[in-house]
Design an enzyme around this catalytic site. Sequence first.
Site: not given
Length: 419
Positions: A166, A175, A198, A212, A301, A328, A364
């Site tokens: 990315d 974090d 991003h 945490n 693919y 999928d 994304s």
Amino acid sequence: MKRTVIASFAAVVIGCGTITLAAPVNAVASGSAATQSSPVAGAIMVKFRDNGSAAGVLRQQGLTEGPGIGSTGAQLVKVPAGREAQVLEGLSRNPAVEYAEPDEAVTAASSDEYFPRQYALQNIGQQFTNTAGTLAVAGGTADADVDAVEAWNVTTGSGIKVAVLDSGVASDNADITPKVVARANFTNGKNGEDNYGHGTHVAGIVAATANNSVGVSGVCPGCTILDGKVLNDSGVGSSSSLANGINWAVNNGAKVINMSLGVRASRTLETAVNNAWSKGVVLVAAAGNGNNQAKIYPGAYPNVIAVAATDNTDAKAAFSTYGASWVDVAAPGVNIYSTFPNHTFVLGTQNNRSFGYDVGNGTSMSSPIVAATAALAWSSHAGATNTSVRANIETTADKISGTGTNWAHGRVNANNAVR
């Protein structure tokens, strides 16, 4: 010919060898997930003084008996959604009823500050605002989530490496930064820092530190991150940089590779994908945000799991690319809370996103949820292979509306996948 790869926060425009993706409008509403009472819709718990009277009392309310709740003597009784309070009041006045009470939602298997806003991990129909309070997300549908909290009873994915190819992972968000175990820069950026934003958001969805007391929890909080920067500080990369990133991830022990980006077909890129698959890696990619059925790569693919986006009601996101012939699975991708850099970054400047944490929209955001689920499945099944992990993801997905038309297998369910 070098093809341009761009991060997929939203709508896809394909042409002349490039894919451009623009961020959708955020839709959100006031309110807080951390309400004192969060009853489960459509169910109440009732205990009768004499079980012989149960059927008759419930019949008066237009209800039928439900299953027993462990050894408590109480029943879980289905009621029409929206009538819970009315039915409880009526039953509580009946002398044959020992007690009648809501079936309260059990919340927060994480102590993290913004965990109640992470409906993708645990959806109780919560409303929430973004960090700045400028956007508000209306309440969704209870259990329209990936059951991450339940999956954590089996595994949190410790020891599994997930490569995030990315725009980089910020070095200043506590974090997610400690979860990065290796970094590589395949772009013309000055360094490996995420100045776009991003990649940091995507990485937090995968593996942000849980419990945490700050920030958010990743779907696979025990996982570690391989940070492959293949998109530059403008969110742009190339087929060759992505192919190099895939090769690097394989060589550095990735069990799962996430690619929240898109590009036109490339034989070089497909070879890199197939080589990674042959080495036993699970590859996951965003399906795109064009609200059409146009294929983008690497998602299209065969050796990549392509992921569409849903919202907090389990409906297809308005922007999501779809098509069961090649997409999928689906996963939440609307108003997904995660990490951002704590320094100035492009997506923050463009879209008024806050430093540290905020919502993001797009396939994304859906793709890393599936990648993290794959990592959990790797962790929980002895002798797992990439073939078996992919099968776990796809065959155990919840067959929500749109399955078979918008996507082939359903919305992923992490709890099912790890069993």
